[in-house]
Design an enzyme around this catalytic site. Sequence first.
Site, PDB file in Angstrom:
ATOM      1  N   ASP A  59       0.806  -1.226   0.000  1.00  0.00           N
ATOM      2  CA  ASP A  59       0.000   0.000   0.000  1.00  0.00           C
ATOM      3  C   ASP A  59       0.838   1.275   0.000  1.00  0.00           C
ATOM      4  O   ASP A  59       0.298   2.363   0.217  1.00  0.00           O
ATOM      5  CB  ASP A  59      -0.925  -0.007   1.226  1.00  0.00           C
ATOM      6  CG  ASP A  59      -2.076  -0.981   1.063  1.00  0.00           C
ATOM      7  OD1 ASP A  59      -2.975  -0.685   0.261  1.00  0.00           O
ATOM      8  OD2 ASP A  59      -2.063  -2.051   1.711  1.00  0.00           O
ATOM      9  N   GLU A  64      -0.172   9.659   1.376  1.00  0.00           N
ATOM     10  CA  GLU A  64      -0.886  10.617   2.235  1.00  0.00           C
ATOM     11  C   GLU A  64      -1.093  10.092   3.652  1.00  0.00           C
ATOM     12  O   GLU A  64      -1.136  10.876   4.607  1.00  0.00           O
ATOM     13  CB  GLU A  64      -2.269  10.915   1.630  1.00  0.00           C
ATOM     14  CG  GLU A  64      -3.180  11.670   2.579  1.00  0.00           C
ATOM     15  CD  GLU A  64      -4.587  11.830   2.070  1.00  0.00           C
ATOM     16  OE1 GLU A  64      -4.956  12.981   1.812  1.00  0.00           O
ATOM     17  OE2 GLU A  64      -5.322  10.841   1.901  1.00  0.00           O
ATOM     18  N   ASP A  65      -1.233   8.778   3.784  1.00  0.00           N
ATOM     19  CA  ASP A  65      -1.570   8.238   5.107  1.00  0.00           C
ATOM     20  C   ASP A  65      -0.403   8.271   6.074  1.00  0.00           C
ATOM     21  O   ASP A  65      -0.599   8.047   7.273  1.00  0.00           O
ATOM     22  CB  ASP A  65      -2.093   6.799   4.959  1.00  0.00           C
ATOM     23  CG  ASP A  65      -3.448   6.784   4.280  1.00  0.00           C
ATOM     24  OD1 ASP A  65      -4.257   7.684   4.560  1.00  0.00           O
ATOM     25  OD2 ASP A  65      -3.673   5.882   3.447  1.00  0.00           O
ATOM     26  N   ARG A  84       1.009  -1.434   7.389  1.00  0.00           N
ATOM     27  CA  ARG A  84       1.463  -0.207   6.746  1.00  0.00           C
ATOM     28  C   ARG A  84       2.474   0.567   7.588  1.00  0.00           C
ATOM     29  O   ARG A  84       2.967   1.612   7.147  1.00  0.00           O
ATOM     30  CB  ARG A  84       0.247   0.673   6.401  1.00  0.00           C
ATOM     31  CG  ARG A  84      -0.736  -0.031   5.450  1.00  0.00           C
ATOM     32  CD  ARG A  84      -1.669   0.935   4.758  1.00  0.00           C
ATOM     33  NE  ARG A  84      -0.912   1.956   4.068  1.00  0.00           N
ATOM     34  CZ  ARG A  84      -1.430   3.094   3.608  1.00  0.00           C
ATOM     35  NH1 ARG A  84      -2.713   3.323   3.753  1.00  0.00           N
ATOM     36  NH2 ARG A  84      -0.681   3.991   3.004  1.00  0.00           N
ATOM     37  N   ARG A 129      -9.262   3.595  11.130  1.00  0.00           N
ATOM     38  CA  ARG A 129      -7.802   3.682  11.186  1.00  0.00           C
ATOM     39  C   ARG A 129      -7.268   4.666  12.230  1.00  0.00           C
ATOM     40  O   ARG A 129      -6.137   4.522  12.693  1.00  0.00           O
ATOM     41  CB  ARG A 129      -7.267   4.101   9.806  1.00  0.00           C
ATOM     42  CG  ARG A 129      -7.566   3.114   8.703  1.00  0.00           C
ATOM     43  CD  ARG A 129      -6.763   1.832   8.863  1.00  0.00           C
ATOM     44  NE  ARG A 129      -7.130   0.840   7.873  1.00  0.00           N
ATOM     45  CZ  ARG A 129      -6.659   0.789   6.645  1.00  0.00           C
ATOM     46  NH1 ARG A 129      -5.791   1.700   6.230  1.00  0.00           N
ATOM     47  NH2 ARG A 129      -7.048  -0.167   5.829  1.00  0.00           N
ATOM     48  N   HIS A 159     -11.897   6.414   5.614  1.00  0.00           N
ATOM     49  CA  HIS A 159     -11.288   7.608   6.203  1.00  0.00           C
ATOM     50  C   HIS A 159     -12.248   8.800   6.149  1.00  0.00           C
ATOM     51  O   HIS A 159     -13.196   8.809   5.354  1.00  0.00           O
ATOM     52  CB  HIS A 159     -10.049   8.024   5.387  1.00  0.00           C
ATOM     53  CG  HIS A 159      -8.867   7.132   5.525  1.00  0.00           C
ATOM     54  ND1 HIS A 159      -8.184   6.643   4.437  1.00  0.00           N
ATOM     55  CD2 HIS A 159      -8.217   6.655   6.615  1.00  0.00           C
ATOM     56  CE1 HIS A 159      -7.168   5.905   4.857  1.00  0.00           C
ATOM     57  NE2 HIS A 159      -7.166   5.894   6.165  1.00  0.00           N
ATOM     58  N   CYS A 247      -5.002  10.565  -1.782  1.00  0.00           N
ATOM     59  CA  CYS A 247      -4.178   9.679  -0.955  1.00  0.00           C
ATOM     60  C   CYS A 247      -2.871   9.283  -1.619  1.00  0.00           C
ATOM     61  O   CYS A 247      -2.005   8.719  -0.953  1.00  0.00           O
ATOM     62  CB  CYS A 247      -4.970   8.465  -0.529  1.00  0.00           C
ATOM     63  SG  CYS A 247      -5.722   7.615  -1.855  1.00  0.00           S
TER      64      CYS A 247
HETATM   65  C1  CIR Z   1      -5.541   0.945   2.792  1.00  0.00           C
HETATM   66  O1  CIR Z   1      -6.504   0.218   3.027  1.00  0.00           O
HETATM   67  O2  CIR Z   1      -4.822   1.402   3.669  1.00  0.00           O
HETATM   68  C2  CIR Z   1      -5.220   1.251   1.341  1.00  0.00           C
HETATM   69  N1  CIR Z   1      -5.536   0.123   0.528  1.00  0.00           N
HETATM   70  C3  CIR Z   1      -5.984   2.463   0.880  1.00  0.00           C
HETATM   71  C4  CIR Z   1      -5.589   3.723   1.580  1.00  0.00           C
HETATM   72  C5  CIR Z   1      -6.287   4.910   1.019  1.00  0.00           C
HETATM   73  N2  CIR Z   1      -5.814   6.075   1.656  1.00  0.00           N
HETATM   74  C6  CIR Z   1      -6.445   7.231   1.624  1.00  0.00           C
HETATM   75  O3  CIR Z   1      -7.520   7.344   1.060  1.00  0.00           O
HETATM   76  N3  CIR Z   1      -5.907   8.231   2.291  1.00  0.00           N
END
Ligand code: CIR
Length: 252
Positions: A59, A64-65, A84, A129, A159, A247
């Site tokens: 991922d 962004e996360d 992650r 999350r 999110h 993201c």
């Molecule tokens: C996740 O589940 O963490 C990733 N497959 C998708 C994250 C998407 N992030 C975001 O929209 N900020």
Amino acid sequence: MATALLRSIPESFRDAITGERGRPPDVELARAQHARYRDHLEASGYAIEALAADEAHPDCVFVEDTVVIIGSVALITWPGAPSRRGEIEPVAAALADRFEIARAEAPATLDGGDVFTLGNRTWVGISQRTNPEGAQRVGEVASGQGLGVVPVPVTGVLHLKSAVSPVDEETVVVTPGTVDESLLTGLHLIYEDPGERHRFSALPLRTGRVMVTANAPRTADQLAAKGLEPIPIDVSEIQAADGGLTCISVLF
Ligand code: CIR
């Protein structure tokens, strides 16, 4: 000059977390879509910095996360998905010469997809999350930067920014039923078209235009009717893995 921090897509992206509505993405198509996204950012005046893909972290493109930039601080997250957590250090290293680095640490969990700042307020989702301790950590950093903080419980989506997408400095697109709208007081609301539920996301650009997901044209029409200039971008393979337009970059 404005910068866009991106991260390349590993082969292992086919094993990305896909959530309830997702499916395994097509990695080659995802890379082609990511390249066009990058081209649009470059054409909009952003200097691109791309971190290398990490095969151990399917991922990692969802950069962004891993960080929340608030004023002069880069708050490095502690992602809610344990798989992650190894994504954060290259991002911290890339930003350390430009920002004061702060950290969210366990028991806090925090994903950058849960945070946006508009005007003098920072909204932070409490979600699958991001836990209340993570939201509190965002609050500490935001208030240190002179910003008010609004915690927002999020239901039915990953999110806060899956539920509420800023499209300019005072307008957001909301997916009905995902947040208590009284927490969005002071913002102009546009509702995601019911036939496009969970498809719309947006990335406002420094040019004043706004990237929007190509598979939500009726919602984009509502933006255009309000005088915004949407640019449709196809990110179907990013959406397959539960992502959207915000993201896969960090803009600063
Ligand atoms: C996740 O589940 O963490 C990733 N497959 C998708 C994250 C998407 N992030 C975001 O929209 N900020």
